[in-house]
Design a protein around this motif. Structure first.
Motif, PDB file in Angstrom:
ATOM      1  N   ASP A  30      41.821  37.771  31.709  1.00  0.00           N
ATOM      2  CA  ASP A  30      42.828  38.822  31.770  1.00  0.00           C
ATOM      3  C   ASP A  30      42.165  40.198  31.795  1.00  0.00           C
ATOM      4  O   ASP A  30      41.125  40.420  31.172  1.00  0.00           O
ATOM      5  CB  ASP A  30      43.758  38.711  30.558  1.00  0.00           C
ATOM      6  CG  ASP A  30      45.144  39.262  30.852  1.00  0.00           C
ATOM      7  OD1 ASP A  30      45.432  39.523  32.029  1.00  0.00           O
ATOM      8  OD2 ASP A  30      45.927  39.426  29.910  1.00  0.00           O
ATOM      9  N   SER A  31      42.778  41.134  32.536  1.00  0.00           N
ATOM     10  CA  SER A  31      42.351  42.545  32.600  1.00  0.00           C
ATOM     11  C   SER A  31      40.922  42.700  33.116  1.00  0.00           C
ATOM     12  O   SER A  31      40.159  43.531  32.636  1.00  0.00           O
ATOM     13  CB  SER A  31      42.501  43.206  31.215  1.00  0.00           C
ATOM     14  OG  SER A  31      43.838  43.184  30.781  1.00  0.00           O
ATOM     15  N   ILE A  32      40.535  41.912  34.087  1.00  0.00           N
ATOM     16  CA  ILE A  32      39.236  42.069  34.742  1.00  0.00           C
ATOM     17  C   ILE A  32      39.474  42.783  36.070  1.00  0.00           C
ATOM     18  O   ILE A  32      40.456  42.517  36.765  1.00  0.00           O
ATOM     19  CB  ILE A  32      38.546  40.698  34.950  1.00  0.00           C
ATOM     20  CG1 ILE A  32      37.149  40.890  35.548  1.00  0.00           C
ATOM     21  CG2 ILE A  32      39.393  39.783  35.820  1.00  0.00           C
ATOM     22  CD1 ILE A  32      36.357  39.597  35.640  1.00  0.00           C
ATOM     23  N   GLU A  88      34.700  43.482  39.439  1.00  0.00           N
ATOM     24  CA  GLU A  88      33.959  42.590  38.539  1.00  0.00           C
ATOM     25  C   GLU A  88      34.166  41.130  38.921  1.00  0.00           C
ATOM     26  O   GLU A  88      33.225  40.322  38.871  1.00  0.00           O
ATOM     27  CB  GLU A  88      34.408  42.825  37.094  1.00  0.00           C
ATOM     28  CG  GLU A  88      34.025  44.194  36.544  1.00  0.00           C
ATOM     29  CD  GLU A  88      34.649  44.462  35.173  1.00  0.00           C
ATOM     30  OE1 GLU A  88      34.001  45.154  34.373  1.00  0.00           O
ATOM     31  OE2 GLU A  88      35.774  43.969  34.924  1.00  0.00           O
ATOM     32  N   GLN A  89      35.408  40.773  39.312  1.00  0.00           N
ATOM     33  CA  GLN A  89      35.669  39.393  39.705  1.00  0.00           C
ATOM     34  C   GLN A  89      34.909  39.034  40.972  1.00  0.00           C
ATOM     35  O   GLN A  89      34.366  37.927  41.106  1.00  0.00           O
ATOM     36  CB  GLN A  89      37.170  39.190  39.909  1.00  0.00           C
ATOM     37  CG  GLN A  89      37.574  37.750  40.180  1.00  0.00           C
ATOM     38  CD  GLN A  89      37.326  36.851  39.001  1.00  0.00           C
ATOM     39  OE1 GLN A  89      38.070  36.858  38.029  1.00  0.00           O
ATOM     40  NE2 GLN A  89      36.272  36.054  39.075  1.00  0.00           N
ATOM     41  N   ALA A  90      34.841  39.963  41.927  1.00  0.00           N
ATOM     42  CA  ALA A  90      34.103  39.710  43.153  1.00  0.00           C
ATOM     43  C   ALA A  90      32.615  39.513  42.872  1.00  0.00           C
ATOM     44  O   ALA A  90      31.962  38.649  43.477  1.00  0.00           O
ATOM     45  CB  ALA A  90      34.317  40.872  44.129  1.00  0.00           C
ATOM     46  N   THR A  97      45.343  39.931  36.450  1.00  0.00           N
ATOM     47  CA  THR A  97      45.994  39.261  35.329  1.00  0.00           C
ATOM     48  C   THR A  97      45.686  37.776  35.399  1.00  0.00           C
ATOM     49  O   THR A  97      45.674  37.194  36.488  1.00  0.00           O
ATOM     50  CB  THR A  97      47.518  39.479  35.375  1.00  0.00           C
ATOM     51  OG1 THR A  97      47.785  40.882  35.358  1.00  0.00           O
ATOM     52  CG2 THR A  97      48.202  38.828  34.179  1.00  0.00           C
ATOM     53  N   ALA A  98      45.447  37.167  34.263  1.00  0.00           N
ATOM     54  CA  ALA A  98      45.205  35.727  34.224  1.00  0.00           C
ATOM     55  C   ALA A  98      46.395  35.001  34.845  1.00  0.00           C
ATOM     56  O   ALA A  98      47.536  35.279  34.531  1.00  0.00           O
ATOM     57  CB  ALA A  98      44.981  35.255  32.798  1.00  0.00           C
ATOM     58  N   GLY A  99      46.120  34.064  35.761  1.00  0.00           N
ATOM     59  CA  GLY A  99      47.185  33.349  36.454  1.00  0.00           C
ATOM     60  C   GLY A  99      47.387  33.816  37.883  1.00  0.00           C
ATOM     61  O   GLY A  99      48.081  33.141  38.652  1.00  0.00           O
ATOM     62  N   GLU A 100      46.840  34.991  38.245  1.00  0.00           N
ATOM     63  CA  GLU A 100      46.909  35.437  39.634  1.00  0.00           C
ATOM     64  C   GLU A 100      45.946  34.609  40.490  1.00  0.00           C
ATOM     65  O   GLU A 100      44.984  34.017  39.993  1.00  0.00           O
ATOM     66  CB  GLU A 100      46.542  36.915  39.751  1.00  0.00           C
ATOM     67  CG  GLU A 100      47.582  37.868  39.197  1.00  0.00           C
ATOM     68  CD  GLU A 100      47.301  39.311  39.572  1.00  0.00           C
ATOM     69  OE1 GLU A 100      47.557  39.675  40.733  1.00  0.00           O
ATOM     70  OE2 GLU A 100      46.809  40.061  38.711  1.00  0.00           O
ATOM     71  N   TRP A 101      46.210  34.586  41.812  1.00  0.00           N
ATOM     72  CA  TRP A 101      45.353  33.871  42.765  1.00  0.00           C
ATOM     73  C   TRP A 101      44.796  34.860  43.785  1.00  0.00           C
ATOM     74  O   TRP A 101      45.464  35.829  44.150  1.00  0.00           O
ATOM     75  CB  TRP A 101      46.153  32.782  43.470  1.00  0.00           C
ATOM     76  CG  TRP A 101      46.440  31.612  42.582  1.00  0.00           C
ATOM     77  CD1 TRP A 101      47.375  31.514  41.616  1.00  0.00           C
ATOM     78  CD2 TRP A 101      45.757  30.346  42.599  1.00  0.00           C
ATOM     79  NE1 TRP A 101      47.339  30.279  41.003  1.00  0.00           N
ATOM     80  CE2 TRP A 101      46.352  29.539  41.581  1.00  0.00           C
ATOM     81  CE3 TRP A 101      44.713  29.809  43.351  1.00  0.00           C
ATOM     82  CZ2 TRP A 101      45.934  28.238  41.340  1.00  0.00           C
ATOM     83  CZ3 TRP A 101      44.303  28.510  43.095  1.00  0.00           C
ATOM     84  CH2 TRP A 101      44.892  27.736  42.103  1.00  0.00           C
TER      85      TRP A 101
END
Length: 289
Positions: A248-250, A254-256, A279-283
């Protein structure tokens, strides 16, 4: 990419007239959302994402059993959704208020002499024979009333609107992504096939296979794939993999970096701005070379 596709903010007329949000039955959200309710059920009930997508937000709403029933009735359990949680009143608050009222009544009874306790007789208020002086107040001549203006209340006419939010909608399953063309990330339901999904989303099997990386020959239950919306022209899109966000909240950058993917490509194909917090749960759509 093609330029003859409908824009995201264009109102979609293929929508059930009984669909609306809890606060305003004349307003509905144009994608599957937990705030959408069915106003042809009694009581008014939230509708599941799957039923919204299959019926309420498509031309198929005329095939819905709830739409075709003569009189409003309870929404079938399989169609019901889960709306926003309603905060509940704490049990301790009424108990505290009751205790305060009882204590105040007890103190008042002691002071008025209704309850006498040893050693506290001097605290009670007893009537005395002391005469109460008469106080004369000067009379005032009332002023004549002044005329007041009553504002005219203008009641606007209400027209049905389709709400298309300007803020970025979280990239959950079955949420439209991008502009030209739009795509969705979908988890296959029991019994679904490539033929059925192509017909339902107004595209073709070839277009679906063209934008999915390592797509199996046959679709199985729970498989997550990418589907183009209302188009078969996908020549400008790469083959996509999908990724579910678990932190959550990344930020998208950072995710990439964790996925070892160019953040510019992630933001381009997912239509996300710089610094967007996931948000956690997004795709996410992950482009493959």
């Amino acid at each position: 990419m093609p330029v003859n596709e409908p824009t995201p903010n264009q109102p979609d007329c293929s929508m059930c007239p009984y669909l609306g949000v809890r606060e305003d039955k004349e307003t509905a959200i144009s994608y599957p959302a937990e705030l959408n309710c069915c106003y042809h059920s009694r009581p008014v009930s939230y509708v599941s994402f799957d039923h919204q997508r299959r019926y309420c937000l498509s031309d198929n709403y005329t095939l819905c059993s709830v739409y075709n029933q003569k009189n409003p009735a309870p929404l079938p359990r399989k169609y019901r959704g889960i709306g926003p949680e309603t905060p509940k009143l704490s049990v301790g608050l009424p108990l505290l208020a009751f205790t305060i009222v009882m204590a105040a009544g007890l103190v008042a009874s002691i002071l008025l002499g209704l309850i006498r306790l040893p050693g506290l007789e001097h605290l009670a208020f007893f009537p005395t024979s002391t005469p109460i002086p008469t106080i004369f107040y000067p009379t005032r001549t009332p002023l004549p009333p002044t005329a007041t203006r009553t504002p005219t209340r203008v009641i606007p006419t209400r027209t049905r609107m389709v709400y298309t939010p300007t803020e970025i909608a979280p990239r959950f399953l079955d949420t439209p992504i991008g502009d030209f063309p739009q795509v969705i990330i979908h988890r296959a339901l029991p019994g679904e096939s490539f033929e059925q999904l192509a017909a339902e989303y107004n595209t073709s099997i070839a277009a679906i296979k063209a934008i999915n990386f390592n797509l199996p020959a046959r679709l199985w239950e729970e498989y997550v794939l990418v589907i183009p919306l209302n188009t078969t022209q996908v020549s400008g899109l790469p083959k996509f993999s999908t990724f579910e966000v678990v932190v959550d909240s990344i930020s998208v950058e950072e995710q990439a970096q964790l996925l070892q993917v160019d953040s510019r490509s992630i933001k381009q194909f997912n239509a996300l701005p710089d610094g967007y917090f996931l948000t956690a749960g997004e795709w996410l759509l992950i482009p493959n070379k």
